[in-house]
Structure formats: structure tokens, C-alpha cells
Design an enzyme around this catalytic site. Structure first.
Site, short mmCIF file in Angstrom:
data_model
loop_
_atom_site.label_atom_id
_atom_site.label_comp_id
_atom_site.label_asym_id
_atom_site.label_seq_id
_atom_site.Cartn_x
_atom_site.Cartn_y
_atom_site.Cartn_z
N LYS A 1 31.16 33.92 44.81
CA LYS A 1 29.73 33.64 44.74
C LYS A 1 29.49 32.18 44.33
O LYS A 1 28.62 31.50 44.86
CB LYS A 1 29.04 34.61 43.76
CG LYS A 1 28.97 36.04 44.32
CD LYS A 1 28.54 37.08 43.29
CE LYS A 1 28.67 38.49 43.90
NZ LYS A 1 28.30 39.57 42.97
N GLN B 1 27.37 40.74 36.87
CA GLN B 1 28.38 41.38 37.71
C GLN B 1 28.72 42.76 37.16
O GLN B 1 28.97 42.93 35.97
CB GLN B 1 29.64 40.49 37.77
CG GLN B 1 30.70 40.97 38.75
CD GLN B 1 30.25 40.93 40.21
OE1 GLN B 1 29.46 40.09 40.62
NE2 GLN B 1 30.74 41.85 41.01
N ASP C 1 19.99 40.27 42.83
CA ASP C 1 20.83 41.40 43.27
C ASP C 1 19.98 42.55 43.79
O ASP C 1 20.49 43.47 44.43
CB ASP C 1 21.64 41.94 42.07
CG ASP C 1 23.10 41.54 42.15
OD1 ASP C 1 23.59 41.28 43.26
OD2 ASP C 1 23.74 41.51 41.08
N1 GUN Z 1 29.57 44.99 41.79
C1 GUN Z 1 29.83 45.42 43.05
N2 GUN Z 1 28.92 44.92 43.91
C2 GUN Z 1 28.08 44.16 43.20
C3 GUN Z 1 26.94 43.38 43.53
O1 GUN Z 1 26.49 43.29 44.67
N3 GUN Z 1 26.36 42.72 42.50
C4 GUN Z 1 26.81 42.82 41.23
N4 GUN Z 1 26.15 42.16 40.28
N5 GUN Z 1 27.84 43.54 40.88
C5 GUN Z 1 28.49 44.19 41.86
#
Ligand code: GUN
Length: 291
Positions: free
Chosen positions: A51, A95, A118
Site C-alpha cells: 500500500k 490493517q 477502507d
Molecule cells: N485485511 C485484509 N484485507 C484488508 C483490507 O482491505 N483492509 C485492511 N485494513 N485490512 C485488511
């Protein structure tokens, strides 16, 4: 046909970059995404690193806030509160998964929905489900972009979603059934209590596999000409690799691919699109395009 998620993601990142360049040349600061990472889970470390790299490619500012896995919930909530009130940050993510002693839902709901890039906050989830402008969660939004860019017909199609998670299965089902394109599909969501799952899959024009079970979808479950979207990313042990594992999808790719009109590989299918959707949401946050 193999759906090249990486290529589409690279194209969209360039499109985002061009918009950022024009924002910056008009005197605005670049979009700023912050990420909170708790602990050192291998998968989470990798996702967050990707990211942050994508932010660089898009011309964004990024900030990584790290906490050890024994962090107190209150400390995490206070970091979220600070980010909510920081005008220099347009959007942020926490996350997942979080350590067991932290209430994940409480953390998600502490995020200001206007910075929830998100799309996990109940306000965004609720607005999405009734078709209002919102931040859509990254993986479902990425899947929609792939269907759109490959001009895959969804109108009136039978779509089977395998898995009912809050971050993929439920929202992707919602988007596929929504009026418009990509959407207008007749959606069935299958889960651990579903009976006759193989028969249901065999009727599907489009299968979205998001259950996290390596090679679950076998050739006998797929009808000729189906579209198969594989969201699985399980780390399966592989001694021949330097990393010691192989990223494995929910679809038995080698045997299923010959039957499909379109299929996404793992890696290089949905994964890169998830990251690009997060970038897109951050740009929308920075330009106040939604809230
Ligand atoms: N864990 C697995 N997929 C995601 C996501 O799209 N965003 C976040 N923050 N955590 C995750």
C-alpha cells in the site's frame, strides 16, 4: 482469457497519478494516506508495504504508524482520534486482523467515516447497501473495476459468491445485485452451511471465490464459459521458494482455467486491484468527492 489485474492496476495508478499531478500543480498538497499496523504478521506487513509503495507510485504522501501486538486498545483508539482530527491526513486504514485482546469492531467504528478509505465503517457499509455515494471496501470495488474494464456482462447473470465475510463476500454480493453496471446480477451467497454447493456453482455464469480455502473450486463445479474471480490468498507451504510459501487462490486454477471465458490468476488478479481501490478512495477523500 486471463484477467490481468496487475496491468489494469498499473493503468489506473497512472490515471490517479495524472490527477494528483494536476492537483499539485494547482497548489494543493498531495493526497495523504496513513496506515496503522499492529504487530508483525507476515501477510499484514506485506499488504501494508504494498500500500505504501502504491502511494509513492500515485504521488501520495503516506504515513505508517506501527504498534506492537501488546498495544492497549485505548492507545490505538487515541491514535485513531488524532488521525480523525488531523487536517493533514485525508484518509487512513487500520490493517486487519488485530490481536485478540482488541475489539476490532470498536476500532472500525472509531474511525471518522469521512476518512474511512477502507469502507469498513457501518455508515459506509450502510450507504453502499442502499446505493448512496460512499467509500466502498477495496476488494469488492476492485472486482467491480475488473469486470468493468474487461466489459464483462453482468446484467441478468447468475452470480455465485462463495464466502460471506464483511470485507469481501457480503459487499461484493451487494454490489453485484445493485441496479446498473456492473450489477443487475442474480446473486446467491454460499457459506459453510450451504447445501448442494457444487450444484449451485455449476449453474453460475460468474463465480466469486472468497472463502480462503486453497483450491476449493474444482473443475467439476464450473460450467463451460463461466467467469471465475479468485479472491483467495492463502500462504501454502512451499519449500522450493525462498519465502517458504506460495500464495494460493481458492480456485484449482490449472484445471478450472480451460473451462472459463475469463479467470483471475493468483497472484496478479484481484490483489493489485484491491490496492488500487484504496488509492482511488484516498483520492476521493482528498478531493472531498464523497463527503
Ligand atoms: N485485511 C485484509 N484485507 C484488508 C483490507 O482491505 N483492509 C485492511 N485494513 N485490512 C485488511
Amino acid at each position: 482469457m486471463i484477467i490481468d489485474g496487475k496491468k489494469i492496476a498499473d493503468t489506473i495508478k497512472q490515471e490517479i497519478r495524472a490527477k494528483v499531478d494536476s492537483l499539485v500543480s494547482s497548489g494543493q498538497r498531495p493526497p495523504h494516506l496513513a496506515a496503522i499496523l499492529v504487530g508483525h504478521d507476515g501477510g499484514s506487513e506485506t499488504y501494508v508495504a504494498h500500500k505504501i509503495r502504491a502511494c509513492e507510485q500515485c504521488g501520495f504522501i503516506s504515513t505508517l504508524l506501527r504498534f506492537e501486538s501488546d498495544v492497549e486498545e485505548s492507545e490505538l483508539l487515541s491514535a485513531i482520534h488524532k488521525l480523525n482530527n488531523d487536517d493533514g491526513v485525508d484518509g487512513f486504514i487500520v490493517q486487519l486482523p488485530l490481536p485478540r485482546h482488541i475489539n476490532e469492531q470498536k476500532v472500525i467504528e472509531a474511525i471518522d467515516y469521512r476518512k474511512d478509505v477502507d469502507g469498513f465503517h457501518p455508515i459506509n457499509v450502510g450507504r453502499m447497501s442502499i446505493g448512496l455515494p460512499c467509500f466502498r471496501s477495496a476488494t469488492p470495488a476492485g472486482i467491480m473495476m475488473l469486470l468493468e474494464r474487461y466489459e464483462i456482462e453482468t446484467n441478468g447473470k447468475r452470480c455465485v459468491v462463495l464466502g460471506r465475510s464483511n470485507i469481501v463476500g457480503k459487499p461484493v454480493a451487494t454490489l453485484l445485485m445493485q441496479k446498473g453496471y456492473p450489477g443487475n446480477a442474480t446473486v446467491t451467497v454460499c457459506h459453510s452451511a450451504t447445501k448442494d454447493l457444487k450444484d449451485i456453482c455449476r449453474e453460475a455464469d460468474i463465480i466469486i471465490a472468497a472463502l480462503g480455502s486453497p483450491k476449493f473450486v474444482t473443475a467439476d463445479m464450473v460450467k463451460d464459459g463461466a467467469v471465475v474471480i479468485d479472491v483467495g490468498t492463502t500462504r501454502v507451504k512451499d519449500e522450493t521458494r525462498k519465502s517458504g510459501f506460495k500464495l494460493t487462490g481458492d480456485v484449482d486454477y490449472d484445471n478450472v482455467a480451460p473451462k472459463c471465458s475469463y479467470i483471475t490468476p493468483v497472484p496478479g488478479g484481484v490483489g493489485p486491484m484491491t490496492i488500487v481501490s484504496l488509492m482511488n478512495n484516498t483520492l476521493l477523500a482528498a478531493t472531498h468527492a464523497i463527503y
